[in-house]
Design a protein around this motif. Structure first.
Motif, short mmCIF file in Angstrom:
data_model
loop_
_atom_site.label_atom_id
_atom_site.label_comp_id
_atom_site.label_asym_id
_atom_site.label_seq_id
_atom_site.Cartn_x
_atom_site.Cartn_y
_atom_site.Cartn_z
N ALA A 1 23.30 -14.21 19.37
CA ALA A 1 22.05 -14.17 20.11
C ALA A 1 21.50 -15.60 20.19
CB ALA A 1 21.05 -13.24 19.45
N ARG B 1 7.06 -18.04 26.07
CA ARG B 1 7.59 -17.01 26.96
C ARG B 1 7.85 -17.58 28.36
NH1 ARG B 1 7.09 -11.34 26.90
NH2 ARG B 1 5.59 -11.47 25.20
N ARG C 1 15.85 -19.68 22.34
CA ARG C 1 15.15 -19.01 23.43
C ARG C 1 14.01 -18.13 22.93
NH1 ARG C 1 17.62 -20.76 28.43
NH2 ARG C 1 19.65 -21.59 27.79
N TYR C 2 13.08 -17.82 23.83
CA TYR C 2 12.00 -16.91 23.47
C TYR C 2 12.56 -15.52 23.16
CZ TYR C 2 7.65 -14.30 23.63
OH TYR C 2 6.60 -13.49 23.29
N SER C 3 13.49 -15.09 23.98
CA SER C 3 14.13 -13.80 23.76
C SER C 3 15.35 -13.98 22.86
CB SER C 3 14.57 -13.18 25.09
OG SER C 3 15.40 -12.07 24.88
N ASP C 4 15.52 -13.05 21.90
CA ASP C 4 16.70 -13.11 21.04
C ASP C 4 17.75 -12.13 21.53
OD1 ASP C 4 15.53 -10.72 20.41
OD2 ASP C 4 15.50 -11.02 18.24
N ARG C 5 17.78 -11.87 22.82
CA ARG C 5 18.70 -10.87 23.35
C ARG C 5 20.15 -11.23 23.07
NH1 ARG C 5 19.85 -9.97 29.46
NH2 ARG C 5 21.53 -8.91 28.36
N ASP D 1 10.82 -19.83 28.17
CA ASP D 1 11.97 -19.21 27.53
C ASP D 1 12.51 -20.09 26.41
OD1 ASP D 1 13.89 -17.33 26.94
OD2 ASP D 1 15.31 -18.02 28.45
N GLY E 1 18.14 -16.50 19.72
CA GLY E 1 16.77 -16.54 19.23
C GLY E 1 16.36 -17.86 18.62
N LEU F 1 20.51 -5.46 17.68
CA LEU F 1 20.78 -6.01 19.01
C LEU F 1 21.57 -5.02 19.86
CD1 LEU F 1 21.82 -9.72 18.32
CD2 LEU F 1 19.68 -8.93 19.31
N ALA G 1 12.13 -20.70 21.97
CA ALA G 1 11.62 -20.17 20.71
C ALA G 1 10.26 -20.82 20.44
CB ALA G 1 12.59 -20.48 19.58
#
Length: 381
Positions: free
Chosen positions: A31, A231, A36-40, A234, A33, A88, A236
């Motif tokens: 991932a 956010r 990036r803001y998203s830890d997708r 994008d 995270g 995840l 962290a």
């Protein structure tokens, strides 16, 4: 290193054929995270006995390809430190894994001092895993060959490690312990937390507990501002600006965005770009009536609070029994039973086996090796 990089649903033919005949696989995820803001989920690495695949879930949805294998409890899925990856897979791909064998759990229940995958593989197989891409941005595209090599290496050796650990667990009579912990981990990964009260963000900031109620309220505004910027970019949140500079901004009471540039660690570009919004939000806190301020949560952000003296006293006695048993078993004390569970046992003060087993975290294997000792302490109180 041989592996197949799959970036399209058109390329899954060999993978599907391999999975259809595989009785067990190894699995890992990456991932973004840290960046990036998203830890997708950004990569899924998978090995069978014959091949290794690096799958790009940002390019296509691989969930239907993987579902029959990872959700089949009769097919073992070997992972290392699976907790975050299971979440995840559940959240981003809708996959609820069954048949997990976690080699990190296995190592911990054998009482091994080394639990990291790189260290275990180095000690047992002389394999050296690169650390170069531990904090890589896995959302970056295209991925470099070095990043793909690094990702693939995480699953290639897991079957051999699993086989060694199972042999040692069987000899020690602890294989059932690992199986029980893995089933519990599978279940916890699918538990929804949507209805849980969100954690107050100030409890994650070192030093926030020492601030005044007005400063804590201002810090919440600063954290909310940072989160919105993160956010939008994008990134962290800590890569936007650190916690320390935000606390300093709260203490500074800036009237103009330019004043933020005097704070050590506060990016100049951020101050000039989005700093005006931060200053406006901090200034608005000054006008909030004293009775409307929300101070730092004294119970740890929603936790059960400090236990009463009689519970603390019993918990200490239970810890002594736990420590003695852990040392005899050659396990880390927290691995045998965490302090948090011991406090809950002390709160409940169960006096029979059924009541003790009902306390959250008391697995069957823990009841077997520790239950009688804990009940003896409780009955003597």
């Amino acid at each position: 290193m041989s592996y197949t990089h799959i970036e399209s649903e058109r390329d899954v033919g060999a993978l599907i054929a391999d999975l259809n005949s595989a009785k067990r696989i190894t699995l890992d995820c990456e991932a973004a995270g840290f960046h990036r803001y998203s830890d997708r989920i950004c990569l899924v690495q998978l090995s069978t006995a014959d091949a290794t695949y690096v799958i790009d879930p940002l390019a296509f949805d691989p969930s239907d390809v993987l579902r029959d294998v990872v959700e089949d409890p009769l097919r073992e899925v070997v992972m290392h430190g699976a907790d975050f990856d299971l979440r995840l897979l559940h959240r981003d791909l809708g996959l609820d894994l069954h048949g997990l064998f976690d080699t990190q759990i296995a190592a911990s229940l054998l009482g091994l001092e080394t639990l990291g995958l790189a260290s275990l593989l180095g000690e047992r197989f002389g394999v050296t895993l690169s650390k170069k891409y531990q904090r890589a941005d896995w959302a970056e595209r295209p991925l470099t060959e070095g990043m793909l090599d690094y990702a693939a290496s995480d699953t290639i050796y897991l079957l051999a490690l699993r086989d060694q650990l199972v042999e040692e667990l069987t000899e020690a009579g602890r294989l059932a312990w690992v199986e029980e912990e893995c089933r519990a981990l599978e279940q916890s990964a699918t538990m929804r937390k949507d209805d849980a009260a969100p954690r107050d963000p100030v409890t994650r900031v070192k030093g926030a507990r020492h601030l005044s109620p007005r400063q804590v309220t201002a810090l919440r505004e600063a954290l909310s501002w940072r989160d919105e910027v993160a956010r939008e970019r994008d990134k962290a949140p800590f890569r936007i600006v650190g916690d320390g500079p935000l606390i300093d901004a709260v203490a500074l009471h800036p009237r103009r965005a330019e004043e933020l540039t005097s704070i050590k660690g506060f990016p100049r570009g951020l101050a000039k770009g989005e700093g005006r919004q931060l200053v406006s939000r901090l200034h608005a806190v000054v006008a909030i009536p004293e009775e409307e301020l929300v101070p730092y949560p004294r119970k740890g952000g929603g936790g059960p609070g400090h236990p009463p003296p009689e519970v603390e006293e019993l918990a200490e006695k239970l810890k002594a029994a736990r420590n003695k048993a852990a040392d005899e078993l050659g396990l880390a004390r927290g691995t045998l039973l965490s302090n948090a569970v011991l406090v809950e046992v002390a709160r409940a003060a169960p006096e029979d086996t059924e009541a003790l087993a009902a306390v959250g975290g008391m697995r069957r294997w823990r009841m077997h090796v520790l239950g009688d000792d804990l009940l003896a302490v409780i009955r003597k109180r």
